[in-house]
Enzyme design. Structure first.
Site, PDB file in Angstrom:
ATOM      1  N   ARG A   1       1.027  -8.971  13.794  1.00 12.30           N
ATOM      2  CA  ARG A   1       0.365  -7.946  12.969  1.00 12.30           C
ATOM      3  C   ARG A   1      -0.616  -8.587  11.986  1.00 12.30           C
ATOM      4  O   ARG A   1      -1.690  -8.041  11.728  1.00 12.30           O
ATOM      5  CB  ARG A   1       1.405  -7.117  12.211  1.00 12.30           C
ATOM      6  CG  ARG A   1       2.168  -6.176  13.130  1.00 12.30           C
ATOM      7  CD  ARG A   1       3.392  -5.613  12.455  1.00 12.30           C
ATOM      8  NE  ARG A   1       3.076  -4.623  11.456  1.00 12.30           N
ATOM      9  CZ  ARG A   1       3.912  -4.245  10.485  1.00 12.30           C
ATOM     10  NH1 ARG A   1       5.100  -4.808  10.387  1.00 12.30           N
ATOM     11  NH2 ARG A   1       3.558  -3.319   9.628  1.00 12.30           N
TER      12      ARG A   1
ATOM     13  N   ARG B   1      12.356  -6.007   4.799  1.00  8.93           N
ATOM     14  CA  ARG B   1      12.353  -4.536   4.651  1.00  8.93           C
ATOM     15  C   ARG B   1      13.448  -3.878   5.479  1.00  8.93           C
ATOM     16  O   ARG B   1      13.646  -4.242   6.645  1.00  8.93           O
ATOM     17  CB  ARG B   1      11.009  -4.009   5.172  1.00  8.93           C
ATOM     18  CG  ARG B   1      10.107  -3.631   4.095  1.00  8.93           C
ATOM     19  CD  ARG B   1       8.861  -2.927   4.384  1.00  8.93           C
ATOM     20  NE  ARG B   1       8.091  -3.143   5.571  1.00  8.93           N
ATOM     21  CZ  ARG B   1       6.766  -3.001   5.617  1.00  8.93           C
ATOM     22  NH1 ARG B   1       6.091  -2.673   4.542  1.00  8.93           N
ATOM     23  NH2 ARG B   1       6.112  -3.183   6.739  1.00  8.93           N
TER      24      ARG B   1
ATOM     25  N   ARG C   1      -8.647   0.967  10.258  1.00  9.53           N
ATOM     26  CA  ARG C   1      -8.180  -0.389  10.535  1.00  9.53           C
ATOM     27  C   ARG C   1      -9.119  -1.149  11.457  1.00  9.53           C
ATOM     28  O   ARG C   1      -8.885  -2.323  11.720  1.00  9.53           O
ATOM     29  CB  ARG C   1      -6.821  -0.302  11.207  1.00  9.53           C
ATOM     30  CG  ARG C   1      -5.629  -0.689  10.323  1.00  9.53           C
ATOM     31  CD  ARG C   1      -4.410  -0.482  11.163  1.00  9.53           C
ATOM     32  NE  ARG C   1      -3.251  -1.187  10.812  1.00  9.53           N
ATOM     33  CZ  ARG C   1      -2.211  -0.652  10.146  1.00  9.53           C
ATOM     34  NH1 ARG C   1      -2.287   0.551   9.666  1.00  9.53           N
ATOM     35  NH2 ARG C   1      -1.126  -1.347   9.976  1.00  9.53           N
TER      36      ARG C   1
ATOM     37  N   ARG D   1      12.667  -2.140  10.959  1.00  7.52           N
ATOM     38  CA  ARG D   1      11.621  -1.665  11.873  1.00  7.52           C
ATOM     39  C   ARG D   1      11.390  -2.721  12.945  1.00  7.52           C
ATOM     40  O   ARG D   1      11.315  -3.910  12.642  1.00  7.52           O
ATOM     41  CB  ARG D   1      10.313  -1.476  11.095  1.00  7.52           C
ATOM     42  CG  ARG D   1      10.104  -0.083  10.590  1.00  7.52           C
ATOM     43  CD  ARG D   1       8.983  -0.016   9.576  1.00  7.52           C
ATOM     44  NE  ARG D   1       7.692  -0.506  10.066  1.00  7.52           N
ATOM     45  CZ  ARG D   1       6.555  -0.405   9.375  1.00  7.52           C
ATOM     46  NH1 ARG D   1       6.547   0.165   8.195  1.00  7.52           N
ATOM     47  NH2 ARG D   1       5.425  -0.883   9.869  1.00  7.52           N
TER      48      ARG D   1
ATOM     49  N   LYS E   1       0.832  -1.204   0.000  1.00 10.54           N
ATOM     50  CA  LYS E   1       0.000   0.000   0.000  1.00 10.54           C
ATOM     51  C   LYS E   1       0.870   1.261   0.000  1.00 10.54           C
ATOM     52  O   LYS E   1       0.620   2.197  -0.755  1.00 10.54           O
ATOM     53  CB  LYS E   1      -0.928   0.025   1.239  1.00 10.54           C
ATOM     54  CG  LYS E   1      -1.811  -1.206   1.369  1.00 10.54           C
ATOM     55  CD  LYS E   1      -2.805  -1.086   2.521  1.00 10.54           C
ATOM     56  CE  LYS E   1      -2.170  -0.963   3.894  1.00 10.54           C
ATOM     57  NZ  LYS E   1      -1.424  -2.198   4.324  1.00 10.54           N
TER      58      LYS E   1
HETATM   59  P1  AMP Z   1       1.742   0.542   9.282  1.00 13.38           P
HETATM   60  O1  AMP Z   1       2.976   1.281   8.913  1.00 13.38           O
HETATM   61  O2  AMP Z   1       0.509   1.067   8.602  1.00 13.38           O
HETATM   62  O3  AMP Z   1       1.870  -0.954   9.131  1.00 13.38           O
HETATM   63  O4  AMP Z   1       1.497   0.824  10.842  1.00 13.38           O
HETATM   64  C1  AMP Z   1       2.466   0.488  11.804  1.00 13.38           C
HETATM   65  C2  AMP Z   1       1.811   0.386  13.169  1.00 13.38           C
HETATM   66  O5  AMP Z   1       1.235   1.646  13.531  1.00 13.38           O
HETATM   67  C3  AMP Z   1       0.676  -0.607  13.290  1.00 13.38           C
HETATM   68  O6  AMP Z   1       1.109  -1.937  13.513  1.00 13.38           O
HETATM   69  C4  AMP Z   1      -0.091  -0.044  14.472  1.00 13.38           C
HETATM   70  O7  AMP Z   1       0.560  -0.326  15.701  1.00 13.38           O
HETATM   71  C5  AMP Z   1       0.014   1.456  14.233  1.00 13.38           C
HETATM   72  N1  AMP Z   1      -1.093   1.961  13.381  1.00 13.38           N
HETATM   73  C6  AMP Z   1      -0.995   2.501  12.140  1.00 13.38           C
HETATM   74  N2  AMP Z   1      -2.204   2.843  11.666  1.00 13.38           N
HETATM   75  C7  AMP Z   1      -3.093   2.485  12.631  1.00 13.38           C
HETATM   76  C8  AMP Z   1      -4.518   2.557  12.737  1.00 13.38           C
HETATM   77  N3  AMP Z   1      -5.279   3.053  11.735  1.00 13.38           N
HETATM   78  N4  AMP Z   1      -5.082   2.104  13.888  1.00 13.38           N
HETATM   79  C9  AMP Z   1      -4.349   1.624  14.908  1.00 13.38           C
HETATM   80  N5  AMP Z   1      -3.012   1.501  14.855  1.00 13.38           N
HETATM   81  C10 AMP Z   1      -2.376   1.942  13.736  1.00 13.38           C
END
Ligand code: AMP
Length: 215
Positions: A171, A127, A88, A160, A13
Site C-alpha cells: 500500500r 490497528r 488517489r 484488516r 486522515k
Molecule cells: P483506505 O481505507 O482509504 O486505506 O482504503 C482501503 C483500500 O480501499 C485501498 O487500499 C484501496 O484498495 C481501496 N480504495 C480506497 N479508496 C480508493 C481510491 N480512491 N481509489 C482506489 N482504491 C481505493
C-alpha cells in the site's frame, strides 16, 4: 467548506475526519469505508473491489469515481464535505475537477498529512477493529482493556486484511507511485497545506483548525 485529506495510509486522515465532522458539521467521505461496507454487504461493487483491496492495490478508477460522485451529491454533503482517501490517482483528481464543475462546487483546501514511514507501519500493523460495532483500537496506542475484545460491546477485534505487514508495504508503494504526485497537482493550484501528522491527535486537530479557519 470542501476539504481533501491527502496522505499515505495510516497517516491519521480517518481519525481526524471523525473529529472534524463534529467541529465543522460536514461529513467524512471515505471511499475506503464505503468499499469495505460494499464488501461486507456482498454487493456487486464489493465483489469487484475485494481482491484489489486485499492485495493492497487500488480499486479501478471507474468504480471509485462513480462511488465518490454519488456520495458527494447526497443532501448531507450540500454544505461541505471532507474527502478521505479520494482522489488517489491523477485520473481521479481530473474526474473530481469535472464533478465539482458540474455540481458548482470547489475545493477550499487540501491537507497533506506527513508522517515518517516507520511510524506509518507501526500505526497500521497495530490497528484493530471491532467486528460487531466497528470501533477502532490500536494494540500499543489505544489498546482494549481485554485482549481482542471490544470495551464497548465485547465483540471480537480483528485486523484488516490490508493492515497485515506485507500488504502494508504494498500500500505504501502504491501511495508513492500513484497518489504522492497529487501533492504537486494541488500545490500548483495553491490549495496544498502541510500537516505534521506525527503528533498526538489533539495537536494534529489544532494544526488543522488553524488552517481551515483561515481558509
Ligand atoms: P483506505 O481505507 O482509504 O486505506 O482504503 C482501503 C483500500 O480501499 C485501498 O487500499 C484501496 O484498495 C481501496 N480504495 C480506497 N479508496 C480508493 C481510491 N480512491 N481509489 C482506489 N482504491 C481505493
Amino acid at each position: 467548506m470542501n476539504i481533501i485529506l491527502l496522505g499515505p495510509p495510516g497517516a491519521g486522515k480517518g481519525t481526524q475526519a471523525k473529529i472534524l465532522e463534529g467541529i465543522y458539521n460536514i461529513p467524512q467521505i471515505s471511499t475506503g469505508d464505503m468499499l469495505r461496507a460494499a464488501v461486507k454487504n456482498g454487493t456487486e461493487l464489493g465483489r469487484q473491489a475485494k481482491s484489489f483491496m486485499d492485495a493492497g492495490q487500488l480499486v479501478p478508477d471507474s468504480l471509485v469515481i462513480a462511488l465518490a460522485e454519488e456520495r458527494m451529491s447526497a443532501p448531507d454533503a450540500a454544505g461541505g464535505f471532507m474527502l478521505d482517501g479520494f482522489p488517489r490517482t491523477q485520473a481521479q483528481a481530473l474526474a473530481l475537477d469535472d464533478m465539482l464543475d458540474r455540481l458548482g462546487k470547489k475545493i477550499d483546501v487540501v491537507l497533506n498529512f506527513e508522517v515518517p514511514r516507520p511510524a506509518l507501519i507501526e500505526r497500521m500493523s497495530g490497528r484493530r477493529t471491532c467486528q460487531q460495532c466497528g470501533v477502532g483500537y490500536h494494540v500499543k496506542f489505544a489498546p482494549s482493556r481485554e485482549a481482542d475484545k471490544c470495551d464497548k460491546c465485547r465483540g471480537e477485534l480483528y485486523q484488516r486484511e490490508d493492515d497485515k505487514e506485507t500488504t502494508v508495504a504494498k500500500r505504501l508503494q502504491v501511495y508513492d507511485e500513484s497518489t504522492k504526485p497529487l501533492i504537486d497537482y494541488y500545490a500548483r493550484k495553491e490549495l496544498h497545506q502541510v500537516i505534521n501528522g506525527d503528533e498526538s491527535p489533539d495537536k494534529v486537530t489544532a494544526q488543522i483548525r488553524k488552517i481551515v479557519d483561515a481558509a
